[in-house]
Write a protein that holds these residues in place. Structure first.
Motif, PDB file in Angstrom:
ATOM      1  N   ASN A   2      22.096  52.959 -41.987  1.00  0.00           N
ATOM      2  CA  ASN A   2      21.640  52.556 -40.669  1.00  0.00           C
ATOM      3  C   ASN A   2      20.140  52.283 -40.698  1.00  0.00           C
ATOM      4  O   ASN A   2      19.350  53.138 -41.113  1.00  0.00           O
ATOM      5  CB  ASN A   2      21.919  53.660 -39.641  1.00  0.00           C
ATOM      6  N   ILE A   3      19.751  51.096 -40.254  1.00  0.00           N
ATOM      7  CA  ILE A   3      18.351  50.731 -40.144  1.00  0.00           C
ATOM      8  C   ILE A   3      18.028  50.545 -38.671  1.00  0.00           C
ATOM      9  O   ILE A   3      18.608  49.673 -38.015  1.00  0.00           O
ATOM     10  CB  ILE A   3      18.036  49.435 -40.916  1.00  0.00           C
ATOM     11  N   LEU A   4      17.148  51.375 -38.141  1.00  0.00           N
ATOM     12  CA  LEU A   4      16.754  51.270 -36.747  1.00  0.00           C
ATOM     13  C   LEU A   4      15.538  50.359 -36.640  1.00  0.00           C
ATOM     14  O   LEU A   4      14.503  50.612 -37.263  1.00  0.00           O
ATOM     15  CB  LEU A   4      16.414  52.652 -36.173  1.00  0.00           C
ATOM     16  N   ILE A   5      15.663  49.278 -35.870  1.00  0.00           N
ATOM     17  CA  ILE A   5      14.566  48.344 -35.640  1.00  0.00           C
ATOM     18  C   ILE A   5      14.135  48.457 -34.187  1.00  0.00           C
ATOM     19  O   ILE A   5      14.926  48.216 -33.271  1.00  0.00           O
ATOM     20  CB  ILE A   5      14.974  46.895 -35.951  1.00  0.00           C
ATOM     21  N   LEU A   6      12.893  48.831 -33.976  1.00  0.00           N
ATOM     22  CA  LEU A   6      12.339  48.870 -32.630  1.00  0.00           C
ATOM     23  C   LEU A   6      11.459  47.635 -32.433  1.00  0.00           C
ATOM     24  O   LEU A   6      10.745  47.220 -33.333  1.00  0.00           O
ATOM     25  CB  LEU A   6      11.520  50.139 -32.426  1.00  0.00           C
ATOM     26  N   GLY A   7      11.547  47.068 -31.236  1.00  0.00           N
ATOM     27  CA  GLY A   7      10.808  45.837 -30.962  1.00  0.00           C
ATOM     28  C   GLY A   7      11.508  44.602 -31.468  1.00  0.00           C
ATOM     29  O   GLY A   7      10.856  43.598 -31.798  1.00  0.00           O
ATOM     30  N   ALA A   8      12.820  44.639 -31.505  1.00  0.00           N
ATOM     31  CA  ALA A   8      13.580  43.534 -32.095  1.00  0.00           C
ATOM     32  C   ALA A   8      13.535  42.261 -31.268  1.00  0.00           C
ATOM     33  O   ALA A   8      13.874  41.183 -31.770  1.00  0.00           O
ATOM     34  CB  ALA A   8      15.041  43.952 -32.303  1.00  0.00           C
ATOM     35  N   THR A   9      13.109  42.340 -30.010  1.00  0.00           N
ATOM     36  CA  THR A   9      13.032  41.132 -29.189  1.00  0.00           C
ATOM     37  C   THR A   9      11.688  40.418 -29.337  1.00  0.00           C
ATOM     38  O   THR A   9      11.499  39.338 -28.781  1.00  0.00           O
ATOM     39  CB  THR A   9      13.261  41.468 -27.703  1.00  0.00           C
ATOM     40  N   GLY A  10      10.766  40.999 -30.079  1.00  0.00           N
ATOM     41  CA  GLY A  10       9.479  40.370 -30.302  1.00  0.00           C
ATOM     42  C   GLY A  10       9.510  39.381 -31.449  1.00  0.00           C
ATOM     43  O   GLY A  10      10.549  39.171 -32.091  1.00  0.00           O
ATOM     44  N   GLN A  11       8.363  38.781 -31.738  1.00  0.00           N
ATOM     45  CA  GLN A  11       8.284  37.762 -32.785  1.00  0.00           C
ATOM     46  C   GLN A  11       8.687  38.313 -34.147  1.00  0.00           C
ATOM     47  O   GLN A  11       9.545  37.742 -34.834  1.00  0.00           O
ATOM     48  CB  GLN A  11       6.850  37.230 -32.887  1.00  0.00           C
ATOM     49  N   VAL A  12       8.064  39.412 -34.546  1.00  0.00           N
ATOM     50  CA  VAL A  12       8.374  40.005 -35.846  1.00  0.00           C
ATOM     51  C   VAL A  12       9.773  40.605 -35.830  1.00  0.00           C
ATOM     52  O   VAL A  12      10.536  40.466 -36.792  1.00  0.00           O
ATOM     53  CB  VAL A  12       7.320  41.061 -36.221  1.00  0.00           C
ATOM     54  N   GLY A  13      10.125  41.268 -34.738  1.00  0.00           N
ATOM     55  CA  GLY A  13      11.445  41.884 -34.649  1.00  0.00           C
ATOM     56  C   GLY A  13      12.574  40.893 -34.801  1.00  0.00           C
ATOM     57  O   GLY A  13      13.572  41.164 -35.480  1.00  0.00           O
ATOM     58  N   PHE A  14      12.431  39.725 -34.182  1.00  0.00           N
ATOM     59  CA  PHE A  14      13.457  38.686 -34.308  1.00  0.00           C
ATOM     60  C   PHE A  14      13.651  38.289 -35.759  1.00  0.00           C
ATOM     61  O   PHE A  14      14.792  38.140 -36.238  1.00  0.00           O
ATOM     62  CB  PHE A  14      13.077  37.465 -33.472  1.00  0.00           C
TER      63      PHE A  14
END
Length: 302
Positions: A2-14
């Motif tokens: 499991n990889i948790l990505i926070l801020g996935a709606t931002g430029q880098v997160g996308f």
């Protein structure tokens, strides 16, 4: 894993959602699903998900707004990374975090090294530095990428603003005495994916690294190159590079002081990860092509 990505709606997160998808099961809660301003909400998600890796692309990015909304800026840029790092340390998992050239004092002309003295000029820079220091002091296995002038084919950024103004204006003033390397979010995500892959092979890197393309330019030079390349790609503009006037930063006052020198030395990252980072201009071409392609698709009738 499991990889948790926070801020996935931002430029880098996308971009991280695209590059990390082959490397694990991605869990990327949206702002509606997870209130990052709430320590209790974040703690609950961490307990429930029990990630094997945390990638924190969440940040307060409003540089000027941070001057008057300090509490909110420090929550996202300092307290959240500290909370994630504490969890990572206790759980024995790695944390990847992103930082900024704004942690440096911004003077001189030499590229900043990872061990250069810090001295932020703004609340935003101070909040990012506090987050870095908290992560480094946590005892967790961490990877911090400090980068500069982030932009992408999506989201709010300098390139997209210039493309909009290039269709609306016949003249523009842009600052010429602030120097750095425009860094596409795509490149940040690609390097992150390589670092994660190396971790999975047991050949990972840890610590603080600078991540930016080679070369340097001013905001004025960046704007002119955006217009020049956009025109060659077929975009109709009312503004040409010749109609962009170079002005000193003192003639464009902002609530937050910007660094004049945002140059970052990337030798350490290239040596430790075994890569050759690209020059900023071809990266701009790729990002413009993606941006314009997406816009054409969005306007194509079904």
């Amino acid at each position: 894993m499991n990889i948790l990505i926070l801020g996935a709606t931002g430029q880098v997160g996308f971009e991280l959602l695209r590059t990390l998808s082959p490397l694990g099961a991605l869990i990327a809660p949206t702002r509606a699903q997870l209130d990052l301003s709430s320590p209790d909400a974040v703690a609950g998600v961490l307990r429930t998900i029990r990630p094997a890796l945390i990638v924190n692309a969440a940040a307060w990015t409003g540089v000027d707004a941070a001057e008057t909304q300090q509490e909110a800026a420090f929550r996202l840029n300092a307290e959240l990374p500290e909370q994630l790092a504490h969890f990572a340390n206790v759980a024995g998992i790695p944390l990847i975090h992103y930082s900024s050239d704004y942690v440096y004092p911004g003077d001189g002309e030499s590229p900043w090294q990872e061990d250069s003295a810090t001295g932020p000029l703004s609340v935003y820079g101070a909040s990012k530095l506090a987050g870095d220091q908290a992560v480094m002091a946590s005892g967790a296995g961490y990877l911090i990428f400090r980068t500069s002038w982030v932009y992408g084919a999506r989201g709010n950024n300098f390139m997209r603003t210039m493309l909009r103004l290039g269709q609306e204006r016949d003249h523009l003033n842009v600052v010429h005495d602030q120097i750095g390397a425009p860094t596409p979010a795509r490149l940040i995500a690609q390097v992150t994916a390589l670092a994660v892959y190396r971790q999975q092979l047991g050949q990972g890197i840890e610590g603080l690294y600078h991540l930016a393309p080679h070369g340097e330019t001013s905001w004025h030079g960046f704007a002119c190159e955006i217009f020049r390349r956009a025109q060659t790609l077929g975009m109709v503009l009312t503004l040409t590079p010749e109609q962009v006037t170079a002005i000193p930063g003192k003639h464009y006052p902002t609530p937050a002081k910007r660094p004049n020198n945002s140059r970052l030395c990337v030798n350490k990252l290239e040596a430790d990860l075994g890569i050759q980072l690209p020059h900023w201009e071809p990266q701009l071409q790729l990002t413009l092509m993606e941006c314009l392609s997406a816009e054409r698709l969005s306007t194509t009738p079904d």
